[in-house]
Write an enzyme that holds these catalytic residues in place. Structure first.
Site, PDB file in Angstrom:
ATOM      1  N   GLY A   1       8.210 -16.238  21.644  1.00 16.01           N
ATOM      2  CA  GLY A   1       8.765 -15.056  21.588  1.00 16.01           C
ATOM      3  C   GLY A   1      10.152 -15.076  21.120  1.00 16.01           C
ATOM      4  O   GLY A   1      10.640 -16.216  20.942  1.00 16.01           O
TER       5      GLY A   1
ATOM      6  N   THR B   1       1.021  -8.257  32.032  1.00 15.40           N
ATOM      7  CA  THR B   1       1.711  -9.584  31.617  1.00 15.40           C
ATOM      8  C   THR B   1       2.979  -9.636  32.629  1.00 15.40           C
ATOM      9  O   THR B   1       3.089 -10.620  33.169  1.00 15.40           O
ATOM     10  CB  THR B   1       2.543  -9.361  30.274  1.00 15.40           C
TER      11      THR B   1
ATOM     12  N   ASN C   1       0.971 -15.449  37.867  1.00 14.90           N
ATOM     13  CA  ASN C   1       0.525 -16.914  37.753  1.00 14.90           C
ATOM     14  C   ASN C   1       1.669 -17.672  37.502  1.00 14.90           C
ATOM     15  O   ASN C   1       1.404 -18.892  37.810  1.00 14.90           O
ATOM     16  CB  ASN C   1      -0.384 -16.846  36.118  1.00 14.90           C
TER      17      ASN C   1
ATOM     18  N   ALA D   1      13.099 -13.485  33.778  1.00 13.42           N
ATOM     19  CA  ALA D   1      13.652 -12.997  32.698  1.00 13.42           C
ATOM     20  C   ALA D   1      13.223 -11.527  33.051  1.00 13.42           C
ATOM     21  O   ALA D   1      12.078 -10.837  32.618  1.00 13.42           O
ATOM     22  CB  ALA D   1      13.217 -13.206  31.319  1.00 13.42           C
TER      23      ALA D   1
ATOM     24  N   TYR E   1       6.875  -0.827  31.353  1.00 15.20           N
ATOM     25  CA  TYR E   1       7.768  -1.911  31.186  1.00 15.20           C
ATOM     26  C   TYR E   1       8.764  -1.876  32.555  1.00 15.20           C
ATOM     27  O   TYR E   1       9.008  -2.856  33.135  1.00 15.20           O
ATOM     28  CB  TYR E   1       8.765  -1.821  30.222  1.00 15.20           C
TER      29      TYR E   1
ATOM     30  N   LYS F   1       8.752  -4.821  35.485  1.00 12.23           N
ATOM     31  CA  LYS F   1       9.723  -5.579  35.673  1.00 12.23           C
ATOM     32  C   LYS F   1      10.332  -5.444  37.137  1.00 12.23           C
ATOM     33  O   LYS F   1      10.566  -6.423  37.920  1.00 12.23           O
ATOM     34  CB  LYS F   1      10.956  -5.293  34.913  1.00 12.23           C
TER      35      LYS F   1
ATOM     36  N   TYR G   1       7.569 -14.409  46.875  1.00  7.69           N
ATOM     37  CA  TYR G   1       7.365 -15.808  46.780  1.00  7.69           C
ATOM     38  C   TYR G   1       8.405 -16.748  47.368  1.00  7.69           C
ATOM     39  O   TYR G   1       8.347 -17.928  47.986  1.00  7.69           O
ATOM     40  CB  TYR G   1       6.919 -16.378  45.352  1.00  7.69           C
TER      41      TYR G   1
END
Ligand code: UDP
Length: 313
Positions: A12, A94, A101, A116, A147, A151, A161
């Protein structure tokens, strides 16, 4: 031994500059991308280099990589508001499943993880400029929600995590960034205005052009991200990365017209729903934490970007 970095979304706009920067510093780079909004052209010059490996894969599928990975840069996602509608589900998956992932890989490899994230987590901000402590003003169902909310979810997941699995995570909230390798048809303000100006087509200002944005040149942005990733002891830090110099959209239209010597007319079109009225990062934290601040003036970065688009023919 050379350290290895995985860059998701590495073909990208931002990801490809990150791959290039890491290679120039001697890292082994694994670029993972489905070449959806990214492009082969962005990484063409890297393919074949011995410290660069390309994996063509959607980040929503589990990531399997042999050998060491020391750093995971999670940079996959379409980021242009014109994609928020047509690619809504893709963007949500995503940033949710894809981030999971990438986090799972970081956990397995005991790698550092950088997300990001985006100034969009602040939505249409009621606090100005935006500090990291601001919690945002976001619609959960509006046109920007795929979006914005994904995010926000990605940030929450990264912190989960950290808490549950002790993964070293860092979050960069990226403000409007521009530069070479944005797509001609990306739809965001900088490529749109430049392409319109170069082709002599009307420059389309949405609304009355009084809404503001603050624009960071891609080199400055990458420098900020690299510092946030490489400095020790920053796990759990969330930092704005952006340029605090604020412009109205109408000012940007006039500046692009001037820098391209264009005879395009400036015309006004309806303002998209939920378009944030003002946006400007408070970068005090990045300055203190990383000794970082942007260096490239908007005029200079714009000229470089204009050259890039001219070169595309
Ligand atoms: N914009 C505009 N004309 C265009 C493209 C964008 O006036 O052709 C405006 C848009 O309404 C917004 C600002 O420019 O106020 C920045 O839009 P962009 O799509 O670049 O990203 P955003 O900051 O909204 O995520």
């Amino acid at each position: 031994m050379a350290k290895t970095a995985l860059v998701t979304g590495g073909a990208g706009f931002l990801g490809s500059w990150m791959c290039e920067r890491l290679i120039s510093e001697g890292f082994g780079v694994i670029c993972l991308d489905n070449v959806g909004s990214g492009s082969w052209r962005n990484v063409d010059h890297l393919i074949g280099k011995k410290n660069f490996k390309f994996i063509k894969q959607d980040v929503t599928k589990p990531i399997k990589i042999g050998g060491n990975v020391d750093y995971v840069f999670s940079m996959a996602s379409r980021a242009s508001p014109v994609d928020f509608d047509e690619h809504a589900v893709d963007i949500l998956m995503t940033n949710s499943l894809g981030t999971k992932n990438a986090l799972d890989l970081a956990r397995k490899k005991k790698a550092r993880f950088l997300l990001a994230s985006s100034s969009e987590v602040y939505g249409d901000p009621l606090e100005h400029p935006q500090k990291e402590t601001y919690r945002g003003n976001v619609s959960t169902t509006g046109p920007r929600s795929p979006y914005d909310e994904s995010k926000r979810f990605a940030e929450a997941l990264a912190f989960a995590y950290l808490r549950n699995y002790k993964v070293d995570v860092r979050v960069a909230r990226i403000f409007n960034t521009y530069g070479p390798r944005m797509r001609k048809d990306d739809g965001r303000i900088v490529p749109n205005f430049i392409m319109q100006a170069l082709k002599g087509r009307p420059i389309t200002v949405y609304g009355n052009g009084s809404q503001t944005r603050s624009f960071c040149f891609v080199d400055d942005l990458v420098e900020g991200l690299v510092r946030l990733m490489l400095k020790d002891g920053l796990s759990g830090q969330v930092t704005n990365i952006g340029n605090p110099r604020e412009f109205t959209v109408l000012e940007v239209a006039k500046l692009v017209k001037k820098l391209t010597d264009s005879r395009s007319k400036i015309i006004f079109k309806p303002l998209p729903k939920d378009d944030p009225a003002r946006r400007k990062p408070d970068i005090a934290k990045a300055k203190k934490l990383l000794g970082w601040e942007p260096k490239v003036p908007f005029e200079k970065g714009l000229l470089e970007t204009v050259d890039y688009f001219r070169g595309l023919g």
